[in-house]
Enzyme design. Sequence first.
Site, PDB file in Angstrom:
ATOM      1  N   PHE A 369      40.362  43.792  38.208  1.00  0.00           N
ATOM      2  CA  PHE A 369      40.205  42.348  38.364  1.00  0.00           C
ATOM      3  C   PHE A 369      38.767  41.865  38.152  1.00  0.00           C
ATOM      4  O   PHE A 369      38.318  40.928  38.818  1.00  0.00           O
ATOM      5  CB  PHE A 369      40.732  41.899  39.733  1.00  0.00           C
ATOM      6  CG  PHE A 369      42.017  42.569  40.124  1.00  0.00           C
ATOM      7  CD1 PHE A 369      43.138  42.465  39.308  1.00  0.00           C
ATOM      8  CD2 PHE A 369      42.104  43.346  41.270  1.00  0.00           C
ATOM      9  CE1 PHE A 369      44.324  43.109  39.637  1.00  0.00           C
ATOM     10  CE2 PHE A 369      43.284  43.991  41.607  1.00  0.00           C
ATOM     11  CZ  PHE A 369      44.397  43.866  40.789  1.00  0.00           C
ATOM     12  N   CYS A 370      38.042  42.494  37.250  1.00  0.00           N
ATOM     13  CA  CYS A 370      36.646  42.101  36.966  1.00  0.00           C
ATOM     14  C   CYS A 370      35.816  42.064  38.248  1.00  0.00           C
ATOM     15  O   CYS A 370      34.947  41.188  38.424  1.00  0.00           O
ATOM     16  CB  CYS A 370      36.569  40.745  36.265  1.00  0.00           C
ATOM     17  SG  CYS A 370      37.449  40.696  34.718  1.00  0.00           S
ATOM     18  N   ALA A 371      36.105  42.981  39.152  1.00  0.00           N
ATOM     19  CA  ALA A 371      35.351  43.057  40.408  1.00  0.00           C
ATOM     20  C   ALA A 371      35.264  44.532  40.796  1.00  0.00           C
ATOM     21  O   ALA A 371      35.725  44.943  41.864  1.00  0.00           O
ATOM     22  CB  ALA A 371      36.044  42.236  41.494  1.00  0.00           C
ATOM     23  N   CYS A 389      38.062  44.859  32.586  1.00  0.00           N
ATOM     24  CA  CYS A 389      38.555  44.069  33.713  1.00  0.00           C
ATOM     25  C   CYS A 389      39.925  44.534  34.183  1.00  0.00           C
ATOM     26  O   CYS A 389      40.188  44.650  35.356  1.00  0.00           O
ATOM     27  CB  CYS A 389      38.658  42.600  33.319  1.00  0.00           C
ATOM     28  SG  CYS A 389      37.107  41.754  33.486  1.00  0.00           S
TER      29      CYS A 389
END
Length: 461
Positions: A369-371, A389
């Site tokens: 999730f791009c985190a 991502c």
Amino acid sequence: MPSVTPAPVHEPLPVLGRDVRVPLITGGETTYAALDYAASAPALQRVWDDVAAYAPYYGSVHRGAGYLSQLSTDLFENARRTVAGFLGCRGDDQVIFTRSTTDSLNLLARAVPDDCQAFVFETEHHASLLPWRRVTYLAAPRTPEQAVRTLEQALAGRPQGPALVCVTGASNVTGELWPVSELAAAAHAHGARIVLDAAQLAPHHPVDVAALDVDWVAFSGHKLYAPFGSGVLAGRSDWLEAAEPYLAGGGASRRVARRADGGVDVEWHGGPARHEAGSPNVIGAHAIASACTALTEAGFPALVARERRLTAKVQEGLARVPGVRVLSLFGPDAPRVGVLSFVVDGWDSSHFAAALSAEYGIGVRDGLFCAHPLLRAVLGGASDEAGECGAAAAGPGGRSLNAVRVSFGAGTPDEHVERFVGAVGDLVRGGPRSPLSRGSAAPAPHLRPLRVPVPGGTSGR
Ligand code: PLP
């Protein structure tokens, strides 16, 4: 004037795509359950209708003498005022139309003074984590109070000079709400400024820039039911006015003249135009304004109440399934929006998401999730491997480090979350009904033909 209490929203707001049927790998088809709002939410029917109503009148903005140009310019500037109202901006705040939250935060990162030190929790989305030139990363807090203490300590120990805190309002992984006004107070007490990444907050909660006392806010239209390529950066004008334009070009330049030495002298515009070079996306701005109006008219108290009910259904449903772990920084009771990520014992998350799609017609997201640092913090991974991502990275012992995310909002019918909860239980207890999922090398949604009944949209796969 007496205040008008909005009617309670018992039904989902009408969105596009609610009747779309998708093929199932197990045979037949079903109505698509869009449970990936955190990535991109479906367009509100109202937004679509407002865009269609304007489309015949479409014209250039700030450029033409013609009637439709004038009308389009007026619409664009009205959209700015609508967004300012929606965000509770102060009178002297600017509203700049951008492409997205990522674009907005990159714009701000270019506009901050050269010696500005950014302070960012490692748990941020990459759009908030990465754009800053000088940055101090703060360790993942395990409570909202710890977040405030961590920030205070970091700011107190910093050298003199401008500072900017960047924080998300609601996590795109856990859905948890961050203590924005407390962090703003801490930032200001230490002479720093703060920008709120409201990409996940604004679609679910009222955002009041003045009441929260944040200096800037950024969000994306496509997560706010307005998927026409626009985003917003709103807030204090001084740093924005002092900065070089984000993009150089027409619209941002007031006067350009050749110099005797062969170069050019440029006098740049002030105001939002300074950072909006090129022909603006008037349809995108109009769509965002329409979404802001639609959400305001529906009434956030009612929308929030309905979403809480859906969230409770998902939480209770997942809690009943053995081996499902919901990811959290602040604990299971932390206030959150309709975004939840989880892992399932014995399952690779990408296979689980593929099975939900192929067997139940449910669209969720899997990955990091791009985190990435946040995923490592909540999953306990130590790897420095970085996938894309959506891709899995290596976790401890080489097992894949990824999760499944379910997210929903104002357009979600109860049936979608009920189908999702039932499907999770069925998959965990009974296993996949198709060969594509558990243990296969990769999820294979391509086993179903992708047929899109729009020009240019039919895939031969
Ligand atoms: N910030 C958060 C919290 C997000 O969830 C996202 C997107 O998922 C972004 C920023 C980036 O938004 P966009 O891709 O629209 O630029």
